[in-house]
Design a protein around this motif. Sequence first.
Motif, PDB file in Angstrom:
ATOM      1  N   VAL A 318      37.501  74.092  10.397  1.00  0.00           N
ATOM      2  CA  VAL A 318      38.625  74.278  11.267  1.00  0.00           C
ATOM      3  C   VAL A 318      39.723  73.542  10.677  1.00  0.00           C
ATOM      4  CG1 VAL A 318      39.570  74.541  13.433  1.00  0.00           C
ATOM      5  CG2 VAL A 318      37.128  75.051  13.234  1.00  0.00           C
ATOM      6  N   ARG A 319      40.852  74.148  10.451  1.00  0.00           N
ATOM      7  CA  ARG A 319      41.946  73.305  10.120  1.00  0.00           C
ATOM      8  C   ARG A 319      42.990  73.192  11.125  1.00  0.00           C
ATOM      9  NH1 ARG A 319      45.044  73.840   4.036  1.00  0.00           N
ATOM     10  NH2 ARG A 319      46.965  72.998   4.768  1.00  0.00           N
ATOM     11  N   ILE A 320      43.275  72.117  11.557  1.00  0.00           N
ATOM     12  CA  ILE A 320      44.241  71.807  12.307  1.00  0.00           C
ATOM     13  C   ILE A 320      45.589  70.848  11.969  1.00  0.00           C
ATOM     14  CG2 ILE A 320      44.481  70.331  14.660  1.00  0.00           C
ATOM     15  CD1 ILE A 320      41.412  70.550  15.070  1.00  0.00           C
ATOM     16  N   THR A 321      46.816  71.501  12.108  1.00  0.00           N
ATOM     17  CA  THR A 321      47.945  70.960  11.737  1.00  0.00           C
ATOM     18  C   THR A 321      48.945  70.388  12.787  1.00  0.00           C
ATOM     19  OG1 THR A 321      47.723  71.963   9.642  1.00  0.00           O
ATOM     20  CG2 THR A 321      49.947  71.071  10.302  1.00  0.00           C
ATOM     21  N   PHE A 322      49.372  69.310  12.878  1.00  0.00           N
ATOM     22  CA  PHE A 322      50.359  68.864  13.891  1.00  0.00           C
ATOM     23  C   PHE A 322      51.172  67.724  13.541  1.00  0.00           C
ATOM     24  CE2 PHE A 322      46.381  66.497  14.261  1.00  0.00           C
ATOM     25  CZ  PHE A 322      46.761  65.406  14.503  1.00  0.00           C
ATOM     26  N   GLY A 323      52.293  67.629  14.358  1.00  0.00           N
ATOM     27  CA  GLY A 323      53.253  66.588  13.890  1.00  0.00           C
ATOM     28  C   GLY A 323      54.609  67.108  13.324  1.00  0.00           C
ATOM     29  N   LEU A 324      55.651  66.493  13.797  1.00  0.00           N
ATOM     30  CA  LEU A 324      57.141  66.942  13.481  1.00  0.00           C
ATOM     31  C   LEU A 324      57.470  66.028  12.518  1.00  0.00           C
ATOM     32  CD1 LEU A 324      59.613  68.666  13.800  1.00  0.00           C
ATOM     33  CD2 LEU A 324      60.327  66.863  15.596  1.00  0.00           C
ATOM     34  N   PHE A 325      57.723  64.928  12.587  1.00  0.00           N
ATOM     35  CA  PHE A 325      58.071  63.996  11.615  1.00  0.00           C
ATOM     36  C   PHE A 325      57.206  63.464  10.529  1.00  0.00           C
ATOM     37  CE2 PHE A 325      60.812  62.831  15.361  1.00  0.00           C
ATOM     38  CZ  PHE A 325      62.063  63.603  15.000  1.00  0.00           C
ATOM     39  N   THR A 326      55.777  63.079  11.044  1.00  0.00           N
ATOM     40  CA  THR A 326      54.826  62.976  10.268  1.00  0.00           C
ATOM     41  C   THR A 326      53.852  64.023  10.404  1.00  0.00           C
ATOM     42  OG1 THR A 326      54.749  60.323  10.052  1.00  0.00           O
ATOM     43  CG2 THR A 326      52.405  61.384   9.732  1.00  0.00           C
ATOM     44  N   THR A 327      53.407  64.729   9.446  1.00  0.00           N
ATOM     45  CA  THR A 327      52.502  66.107   9.652  1.00  0.00           C
ATOM     46  C   THR A 327      51.185  65.633   9.128  1.00  0.00           C
ATOM     47  OG1 THR A 327      54.439  67.323   8.796  1.00  0.00           O
ATOM     48  CG2 THR A 327      52.302  68.154   8.968  1.00  0.00           C
ATOM     49  N   ILE A 328      50.371  66.009   9.915  1.00  0.00           N
ATOM     50  CA  ILE A 328      48.689  65.643   9.868  1.00  0.00           C
ATOM     51  C   ILE A 328      48.178  66.910   9.684  1.00  0.00           C
ATOM     52  CG2 ILE A 328      46.918  64.508  10.601  1.00  0.00           C
ATOM     53  CD1 ILE A 328      48.658  62.138  11.785  1.00  0.00           C
ATOM     54  N   THR A 329      47.434  66.991   8.758  1.00  0.00           N
ATOM     55  CA  THR A 329      46.554  68.350   8.390  1.00  0.00           C
ATOM     56  C   THR A 329      45.025  67.816   8.318  1.00  0.00           C
ATOM     57  OG1 THR A 329      48.451  69.520   7.517  1.00  0.00           O
ATOM     58  CG2 THR A 329      46.177  70.525   7.143  1.00  0.00           C
ATOM     59  N   GLU A 330      44.112  68.301   9.082  1.00  0.00           N
ATOM     60  CA  GLU A 330      42.921  67.831   9.194  1.00  0.00           C
ATOM     61  C   GLU A 330      41.860  69.142   9.150  1.00  0.00           C
ATOM     62  OE1 GLU A 330      41.090  65.852  12.476  1.00  0.00           O
ATOM     63  OE2 GLU A 330      42.541  66.738  14.041  1.00  0.00           O
TER      64      GLU A 330
END
Length: 544
Positions: A318-330
């Motif tokens: 499962v790919r989860i992406t979040f964040g406006l200034f610092t973008t984190i994709t796990e």
Amino acid sequence: MHTTPPLPPSGPASGPPAAAPSLTDGEWHRLHPLTPLFRGGLFLVVIAGIVIANLRDRLVFIFLPWLDDDIDVEVDEWQSGDPIDYILANNLVLVAGLALLAILLVLIALFYLSWRFHTFRITGDDVEVRSGVLFRTHRRAPLDRVQGVNLTRPMFARLVGMAKLEVVGAGLDSNVKLEYLSTPNAEAVRADILRLASGRRLAEARVAGVAPSVSRVANAASVVSAGINGLITGAEEPVSEPESVVHIPVGRLIASRLLSTSTLWLLAIIVAIIVGSIAGTPWVLFSLVPALIGFGAYWVRTITRSLRYSIAPTPSGVRITFGLFTTITEILPPGRVHAVEVDQSILWRPFGWWSITVNRLSGRGIADANADQFTTVLPVGTREDVERVMRLLLPNLPESEWPLVFEHGVLGPKPDDPYTNTPRRARLLRPLSWKRNGFLLLPQALLLRRGMIWRKLAVFPLARLQSIGIEQGPIDRALSVAGIRAHTISGRVYGRLGILDRDAALALFEDAEAAALTAAASDHSHRWAGDPSVPEPVDERRAR
């Protein structure tokens, strides 16, 4: 007639370009050449801030001369002990310039040594990182224990196309970080790590044909070239992501943060400030105003972290992406979720909003402020959003059992409730939620339902369950009730459920033990690709 053969073309030989060197070939590689600048950039920013703060009056006097009438009073003060005036008065400009040049050269040398001695390699079994000049460190993360691979792109690093890769290990503070790589390299390395962790050989996932061997010198040159190109081209290239199964409107996200328990605390602080001001106790302002500012910063931080949210299935998890200034994709590989909880506060109930949290190994310490952001997989969503995300996190649950999870579990109780709930004789111990306080054991998971004001449903996959226990206090013994506790890794999902019939709790203890052993024996999620000769329908469904 004799013809002269054509001369070979001058310059480099024509033909298809050589394949880019792989960073997962088992050899030692270096990080992006700009890594020391970004890792030590905070120190330089602090030094620059101190210098600017000390010279602010002189800078204003030099660059804003029309304001000299306003600062004449302060000129004598900073001129009397100003180091620049001392340098100019004693003709030490050349010495000061050489000193600054020496400091700059020392910093460049330190940055170079830091980059030169920071290497990594990725083999078929481990991810290894070596760093340090005087004191060397060597960290290793076994691939069969990888709990996830996170890709973090801070705002300034994104401007030059850089990203930080973090391989999440199974122990405390066991993560291995590769900071920084170019964004395309980070994406390629993450994909290769997940392929290796799945048990699949890299050669099976790449295009047919053997890539030409590339020396370490050529590989290092390509990395340096990529760094220079990143400086020239500027912002990172768009990263292709699968389409998200959930889309959160910004208005809903902001409203969900306003309709939270932190808002109630904020209102209480505001009332206390008003009352304290009226009562003539100014010390209240000094103690509560900082708390008010802290709540405001917390609100802004939680909203910006949840912006650009997406969640989607991939063949590796499962790919989860979040964040406006610092973008984190796990990416959460299969079988790395130890517990899932759906909860809804009474403030969200009129709007039909829910959130989903998980218990997972993040490789971070309890004191790490960023550990909590990896537990929320759905900040706020509707019923349809919750179902989509739950199906991604629990792919092995049969279709026939989903009504037991959502209709009876999340929204229940309903007629013909299959859950075993608190007996009527002990309803005084759960006056509001005794009809909802219950459990249900399925072949793949244990479901714990609780709460009326704050509805919660916790799902514990039996293959990940560590143990199950029974608890009984003196009041429980008098009412012939007991509590159960599902033991898993620590996290926000709570595994205890109390005030159950004693005989039902004992039966669950026996049944859950047998079901957990069966589920664990058939679980192969640590190498989810499995043996190529044995097809795995779970992976096929996930790929679709």
